[in-house]
Design an enzyme around this catalytic site. Sequence first.
Site, mmCIF file in Angstrom:
data_model
loop_
_atom_site.group_PDB
_atom_site.id
_atom_site.type_symbol
_atom_site.label_atom_id
_atom_site.label_comp_id
_atom_site.label_asym_id
_atom_site.label_seq_id
_atom_site.Cartn_x
_atom_site.Cartn_y
_atom_site.Cartn_z
ATOM 1 N N LYS A 103 -5.568 4.943 7.483
ATOM 2 C CA LYS A 103 -5.017 5.965 6.648
ATOM 3 C C LYS A 103 -5.421 7.590 7.245
ATOM 4 O O LYS A 103 -4.650 8.518 7.428
ATOM 5 C CB LYS A 103 -4.813 5.233 6.070
ATOM 6 C CG LYS A 103 -3.998 4.230 6.235
ATOM 7 C CD LYS A 103 -3.695 3.660 4.843
ATOM 8 C CE LYS A 103 -3.643 1.725 4.707
ATOM 9 N NZ LYS A 103 -2.872 1.853 3.257
ATOM 10 N N SER A 151 0.697 -1.053 0.309
ATOM 11 C CA SER A 151 0.089 -0.343 0.087
ATOM 12 C C SER A 151 0.985 1.058 0.037
ATOM 13 O O SER A 151 0.195 2.773 -0.044
ATOM 14 C CB SER A 151 -0.516 -0.252 1.368
ATOM 15 O OG SER A 151 -0.054 0.028 2.167
#
Length: 817
Positions: free
Chosen positions: A711, A668
Amino acid sequence: MEPAKELAVNALYQPCNLDELAFETTADLEGVHEIIGQPRAVEAVQFSIGIEQEGYNVFVLGPTGVGRHTLVCQYFADKAAGEAPPSDWVYVNNFAEGSKPHALRLPSGKGRELQQDMEQLIEELQTALSTAFESEEYQTRRQEAQQEFQEQQEQAFEEVQQKAREKNLALLRTPSGLIFAPVRDGEVLSAQEVQELSTEVRQQLEGEVEKLQEELQKKLQQMPRLQRQMQERIRALNREIAAFAVGGLIDDLRTKHAALSNVVSYLEAVQKDVVENVQNFFPQEGGSQGAQSETPVTARGSQEGNPLLRRYRVNVLVDHSDDRGAPVIYEDNPTQQNLVGRVEHVAQMGALLTDFNLIKAGALHRANGGYLILDAAKVLQQPFAWESLKRALRANQLRIESPGQMYSLISTVSLEPEPIPLDVKVALIGDAVLYYLLSSYDPEFSELFKVAADFAEQMERTSASQMQYARLIAHLVQKYELHPFDRAAVARIIEQSAREVGDAQRLSTRVGGIADLLREANYWAGANHQTNGSSDPHIVTAADVQKAISARIFRSDRLRERMQESIVRETILIDTEGEAVGQINGLSVIQLGSFAFGRPSRITASIRMGSGEVVDIERKVDLSGPIHAKGVLILSGFLGARYGTEQPLSLSASLVFEQSYGGVDGDSASSAELYALLSAIAEVPIKQSLAVTGSVNQHGQVQAIGGANEKIEGFFDICRARGLTGQQGVLIPAANTKHLMLRQDVVNAVAEGQFHVYSVETIDQGIELLTGVPAGERDAEGTYPSDSINALVQARLTELARKRSEFNAATKKDEAA
């Protein structure tokens, strides 16, 4: 090329429309009892229940909390309720071979009835036998037998005595035995008088004594035979009396159970054994006295006082007399013995003894004729349990064996109970990983568990499914006796459900987690009312649900708070303002049990002249996993495909997560690493007010990642702690837009223009946003605009290639010189 899109407020959170919830509180709803969102699993369980073929047991796979156990119990119970109770099973003594007890199959409820009948029979037999053997008829006939023996014995001695008298001899009893002595005038001669007799007379007497002794010896040798005849006559008398006393009682039972041929056969065996061993009903006096006389002592004894009577008891292994349908059994501790039964022992005089009364049923016995539910992991953790379960299902019979007997580990003599036919449907509940491991490594597994009920973790979120979800909440509220939840509270739970699966268009099917949230919200409803009296304690509101969510986070976020504190105090270096070359804020997720939070990380890149290698420092020191290493290799592929078609890549680059002291895995951060690398090559600074997440492929497309909500919120928390400037924000893959269910404070900050969330589809879109410099597209001649990022990267790589070529030429010249 279209620029990156800033997401509108309505794209950050998908609220539940209250107008679609047609009720005021859950009290107005009829609860839904079935498991929602699991059509595939429901069909599989129903199929397994319906098909009556061997091997079609079901393995229920899925994560914990999605209702696996509840669904299986519900459908098993519904099916079992329409079925007749199965047969009872009892163990009885095998009078021919006591180590191999017989198993009797009886109609439901007959097992306990037979047990009670036999208990009563034993008591009645003791009374009847005691009366019979105390009767005048028995005593007279026994005395006749004994008297006849005594008469025969006396007659034999009388014959010898008569012959002795004729020879002037007498038969005397002495401590040393029977002897013959001379007699004169009716008096036994003394030893001196015998010595005074002439030699001829003494010799004649000795000859007569020798003959008489031979005659006496013959008579004595006949005594044991006569005694055995007497004893056999008494035994026959005992059998006759016992048969008369027992016959009527057992005939009554035989008539009562005439429809059960196996019980009739057993009663006949009992009658025969009682007659043959009638002495077992009477305690023996004086050790072996009774055995010598073959005459029962008439004092009565109970079963407890006389262990020999245990042989006539009935051990009810499985009793369905109180059942109204087929059994549904869940075994929480599936040890080998708890599954297939066991034979217990009792200590007596330092030895371990057992009999058929100590045979105990296992879960398979109790579930026989019905349904058994087991936790797969627990079964596999118990020694021998898995093999015993498979053996029983494969053979369709239950054989009670200890592990020592099965694997020939011991040679101690024990019982070998007769096997019982097995007819059961088994459901194993476990994780998907366990199912696929068993499928791969145990060939028998697929033959015994042909049906897989696969539970999903999420379901589609629609107006209809939200209403179905509301009915599920109503059912749980009723089940746990909670206060009603109003419409807004239900909507907040639905929104939280979408947040938990990380998808605005899906809902969680983890019923266990929903139930926990309901209970906690119910608690806070009462606590809030006691504190400020601001809410109705009998109604749970959205504020109470939010309090439960916030309290749950607060209990778990100590580590997150410490990490954020380290960043705010600049122990961990993260910039949220300014610009820097080859430096970017990447985003990762840390999972602590059920709690996850986002954490920004500084990613830096440096370049130098080299051979086109991109060095992953994390990988070099074994701090990254294979997925992260794959992401870095994709960067090399992207650089080569875009900039190395006309010339070799002549750089070496290093990438690292700064101040990272644990493992790194996942891809990611690969887009963030590529942005840092492009910045370092082009020598163009990146805005530190922005953070990035997303993976990238070799064509420069930004791909979806997990944990987008956490996030974004992780970087937002740092920015808010330092002060929001209105320039800060996060870049996410466009494919993750549908997953956003952000916290309300983040949504509010975006609405006020204090924070931004951008969606990007390509690396070019992202690099433009991060640097403020156009990425640039190739023209017809294949060149980039001179002021674009791509042009700067291309120029820098060309310069490095030229310098490397010059360096190589100079090196060769020096070597030649």
